[in-house]
Design a protein around this motif. Structure first.
Motif, PDB file in Angstrom:
ATOM      1  N   CYS A   1       0.831  -1.207   0.000  1.00 52.82           N
ATOM      2  CA  CYS A   1       0.000   0.000   0.000  1.00 52.82           C
ATOM      3  C   CYS A   1       0.867   1.259   0.000  1.00 52.82           C
TER       4      CYS A   1
ATOM      5  N   LYS B   1       2.210   1.845  -3.516  1.00 54.24           N
ATOM      6  CA  LYS B   1       1.183   2.326  -4.437  1.00 54.24           C
ATOM      7  C   LYS B   1       0.832   3.786  -4.156  1.00 54.24           C
ATOM      8  N   VAL B   2       0.613   4.108  -2.890  1.00 56.09           N
ATOM      9  CA  VAL B   2       0.194   5.469  -2.540  1.00 56.09           C
ATOM     10  C   VAL B   2       1.316   6.473  -2.822  1.00 56.09           C
TER      11      VAL B   2
ATOM     12  N   LEU C   1      -7.048  10.405  -2.794  1.00 57.46           N
ATOM     13  CA  LEU C   1      -6.840   9.098  -3.413  1.00 57.46           C
ATOM     14  C   LEU C   1      -7.792   8.110  -2.759  1.00 57.46           C
ATOM     15  N   CYS C   2      -8.605   7.430  -3.572  1.00 59.73           N
ATOM     16  CA  CYS C   2      -9.584   6.467  -3.067  1.00 59.73           C
ATOM     17  C   CYS C   2      -9.066   5.049  -3.286  1.00 59.73           C
ATOM     18  N   LEU C   3      -9.052   4.256  -2.214  1.00 51.96           N
ATOM     19  CA  LEU C   3      -8.691   2.842  -2.276  1.00 51.96           C
ATOM     20  C   LEU C   3      -9.951   2.012  -2.158  1.00 51.96           C
TER      21      LEU C   3
ATOM     22  N   ALA D   1      -6.885   1.675  -6.811  1.00 49.80           N
ATOM     23  CA  ALA D   1      -6.513   3.010  -6.337  1.00 49.80           C
ATOM     24  C   ALA D   1      -6.724   4.003  -7.462  1.00 49.80           C
TER      25      ALA D   1
ATOM     26  N   GLU E   1      -7.260   8.471  -8.154  1.00 45.56           N
ATOM     27  CA  GLU E   1      -7.289   9.814  -7.589  1.00 45.56           C
ATOM     28  C   GLU E   1      -8.609  10.471  -7.942  1.00 45.56           C
TER      29      GLU E   1
END
Length: 783
Positions: free
Chosen positions: A21, A24-25, A86-88, A107, A109
């Motif tokens: 995570c 990725k972020v 950012l939406c997971l 993921a 944005e």
């Protein structure tokens, strides 16, 4: 947070999911490890922890506001501020593991375009859910959540979404790292057994959809393979870590596409395309082969680039004064990456971009650490210190890079390409900052020079008017400086348009002020009657002499000063050569030390002019007249030095004779006068002269010869000798007075004492002056 390291049920461990995570972020938002570390210690870390550990929590929103990262379950308000969201999302409500994280976590944005967001959401969430719903309905399995959608409706909705996603992908392939290859619902295997019969109408529609999907796949693969890692334009600093994150994101994107291409759905689709001889199949297979080759190369580049991450983190966290300590590790790591990564050497543009980003990050870090927004309102010394530190740090990185790059290019490594990157490309941004820093430093130094005008007072017949002109010039410059201080933005920022425009307009005003100042200096020189006074005026304005307007105005003045100083040297030489045989010694001075002092006076007369000439431009000093004056000065100075050495040599020859003859004299002399014994102190005046010579020579620096040891020994006892001589003179004077004034009756009374005193005086008359000062007090007391 210890529980995060414990393996979750059915997973490989929560710590592995946290690492995936983080990668990725950080890659999508372009943040560094220190931002993530602060987030992991914050209170809202629990929201991300719940998303990763609890299957029922299927979404979380991460918000980056400046350099602060936070997590929440609430929908953000995108109409306020410049924060990024950012939406997971989880595709399936199941525990996460290292193996399922990439395929199960989506993921995206939220600040992206709505069409791209909907396409990604459809391809990663809605279409897989609808296809799974249709298959479960056909097999009779119980659907997730207990909601049953008719198979035909689920299939129709999935096909509609597929058409929409294919159109969006065709318009903009490779939406983001890890893009999905949307595969149409192929249905049951019986429809694709192959056979000589023509396909049914239903299968023809499906083949058309598959052929359209293949066109989208080709566009996606071509875009992903040709994509170059770039840093988001919103990420201004630091850009180098974001560039490395882009390397990792590209490797992840290619690997995700490769994993999807190797999956059963894509293999089944490829088999169908082969069976139906699709014209898109050769291009698709060629791109898939290139994808298989590009995946390990991109992974190798990302893996080697990760080694530079800690070095860049240390560089981003260091203060301006400590930045040079981080330069060498960064450069050494970059060289090692180049030597040991063949895939990076095959793409030198990546290394060139990385070096440019590192250089720009250093320049930006120095600019922010210098605090240029307040540099023009600080005290002069503090502003100069900051700007000189800025120039020093930037120059250190540039010189270190050029030095280490030259060393590496001269020592080729086996199998490694030469390190040949154009410095002009790497340092283009830093050179702009260097140029701007030099301009600002020049303005700060100019402010300090103009400030001195307020304290200057010029003399002469026009001194009052010239001083008023200086103060007026200084006042006008204050208004120019105020204009520069009121400019919004950072003066050190090359992208600050206001400062560049203000500096261009103010520079013309400053040049006019300098021309007016040059006229004032020229008028002040007109009122000087001597060379020393002229050079003194130039010394008061020494900080301005190198400025072009002043130098042009005073060019002819410099020639006149050189000519005047040459005449002064010539006059001093005439005086010396005429009087060297009989120098003018001041009253009360010894002859030899007085002659040396006379020579020093002539030197002092011309030394001031020679020191003033050193402030003149080199072109004036190297001219014919300048060289001639310097030659004459050197010749006269050499003659004066030789004269001093000659005088000291003559004095040394007399020192031994003087000390030997004078110190062999008795302390007192006795002589009779009408039957009375008169005495006198026998102190040779030449001893006094010797002591005076030594005292004067000891006060003269840089003597051509050393003072003789005999003279120094006598001078060391000068105070004791003078003390006892004065005591002896008082005794002698008392004796002589007694002899002159005593009547016979008194003499008869003290006759015995007189006889004993005469015997003591006779003994003193036999003691030599140089027999040792330590014995003189006893003789004085005995008398």
């Amino acid at each position: 947070m210890d529980d995060l390291d414990d393996p979750a049920p059915g997973s490989g461990g929560m710590s592995e999911c946290i690492g995936l995570c983080q990668t990725k972020v950080c890659g999508l938002l372009g943040i560094t490890g220190d931002v993530w570390d602060r987030f992991s210690r914050s209170e809202n870390w629990s929201a991300l922890q719940a998303f990763l550990s609890q299957p029922s929590t299927q979404s979380v929103i991460l918000t980056l506001d400046g350099r602060e990262l936070s997590a929440t379950f609430k929908t953000p308000d995108q109409g306020k501020g410049s924060a990024r969201h950012l939406c997971l999302l989880k595709v399936h409500a199941q525990p996460l593991s290292k193996a399922t994280f990439s395929s199960n976590v989506v993921a995206m944005e939220l600040s992206r375009g709505i069409q791209e967001q909907l396409a990604v959401l459809s391809s990663r969430v809605f279409i897989p859910m609808l296809q799974a719903q249709a298959r479960q309905a056909l097999t009779g399995a119980k659907p997730c959540g207990g909601t049953c959608i008719p198979p035909s409706a689920a299939r129709t909705a999935a096909q509609a979404l597929q058409q929409y996603v294919l159109k969006v992908n065709a318009a903009k392939p490779a939406l983001q790292p890890g893009s999905f290859l949307v595969i149409p619902d192929l249905g049951s295997a019986e429809l694709y057994d192959g056979g000589p019969d023509a396909p049914t109408p239903a299968s023809r529609d499906l083949l058309a959809a598959l052929d359209q999907a293949a066109g989208a796949w080709i566009g996606q693969l071509r875009e992903a393979l040709a994509a170059i890692p770039v840093v988001p334009s919103a990420q201004r600093w630091p850009r180098a870590p974001a560039f490395l994150a882009a390397w990792a994101a590209r490797a992840e994107s290619l690997q995700g596409l490769h994993d999807q291409a190797a999956g059963p759905g894509m293999q089944r689709a490829l088999a169908l395309l082969r069976a139906n001889a699709s014209p898109r199949l050769p291009a698709l297979e060629r791109l898939l082969a290139e994808l298989r080759e590009a995946c390990p190369k991109a992974a190798s580049v990302a893996r080697h680039g990760a080694a530079l991450g800690p070095r860049l983190a240390a560089l981003a966290g260091a203060g301006v004064q400590h930045l040079p300590q981080t330069f060498r590790p960064v450069m050494l790591t970059a060289i090692l990456m180049w030597q040991h990564c063949p895939d990076l050497r095959a793409a030198p543009g990546l290394m060139l971009s990385l070096l440019r980003h590192v250089t720009n990050d250093i320049a930006e870090s120095v600019r922010q650490g210098t605090e240029g927004t307040s540099i023009l309102v600080l005290e002069g010394p503090e502003a100069v210190r900051r700007l000189e530190l800025c120039l020093h740090v930037l120059g250190t990185w540039k010189s270190m890079y050029l030095e280490m790059a030259a060393q590496h290019s001269r020592i080729p490594t086996k199998g490694a390409s030469m390190w040949r990157f154009p410095p002009a490309t790497i340092f283009s941004g830093m050179d702009e900052l260097l140029e701007r820093a030099h301009d600002v430093l020049g303005l700060v130094n100019m402010a300090a020079r103009f400030a001195r005008l307020e304290t200057l007072e010029l003399g002469g017949s026009k001194g009052r008017e010239l001083t008023a002109s200086l103060h007026a010039i200084q006042t006008e410059f204050k208004s120019v400086l105020t204009t520069m201080q009121e400019v919004d933005g950072d003066p050190l920022d090359p992208d600050c348009p206001g400062y560049g425009e203000a500096w261009t307009s103010c520079s013309w005003v400053i040049q006019d002020l300098e021309r007016r100042l040059a006229c004032v200096i020229s008028l002040a020189l007109d009122g000087c009657g001597t060379v020393a006074a002229s050079f003194h005026v130039l010394g008061c304005f020494s900080a301005w002499l190198h400025r072009e307007p002043v130098a042009q105005e005073l060019q002819h003045r410099y020639v006149e000063l050189v000519s005047m100083f040459g005449k002064e040297v010539e006059a001093a030489a005439v005086v010396f050569r005429e009087q060297r045989s009989c120098p003018l010694v001041g009253p009360g001075m010894a002859p030899f030390s007085g002659a040396v002092a006379w020579s020093r006076g002539i030197q002092e007369r011309i030394r001031g002019g020679h020191q003033g000439m050193a402030s003149l431009p080199p072109a004036i000093l190297n001219s014919k007249g300048g060289r001639e004056v310097q030659r004459a000065y050197g010749e006269l100075l050499a003659e004066l030095k030789a004269f001093e050495a000659e005088q000291m040599e003559l004095w040394e020859a007399e020192v031994d004779v003087t000390s030997a003859s004078s110190l062999m004299q008795p302390l007192i002399r006795m002589h009779g006068n009408e039957g009375l014994t008169q005495v006198a102190v026998n102190f040779d005046p030449r001893i006094s002269e010797l002591l005076q010579e030594v005292a004067t020579f000891l006060g003269q620096p840089d003597l051509p010869r050393s003072i003789p040891g005999t003279a120094l020994q006598v001078h060391a006892q000068a105070s004791v000798l003078q003390l006892h001589v004065s005591q002896l003179e008082s005794v002698v004077n008392a004796w002589n007075h007694m002899q002159d004034t005593m009547i016979p009756e008194e003499r008869a009374i003290v006759d015995a004492l007189i006889i004993r005193a005469r015997l003591s005086l006779e003994q003193c008359s036999q003691v030599l002056l140089g027999s040792g000062c330590c014995s003189w007090p006893s003789f004085v007391l005995s008398v």
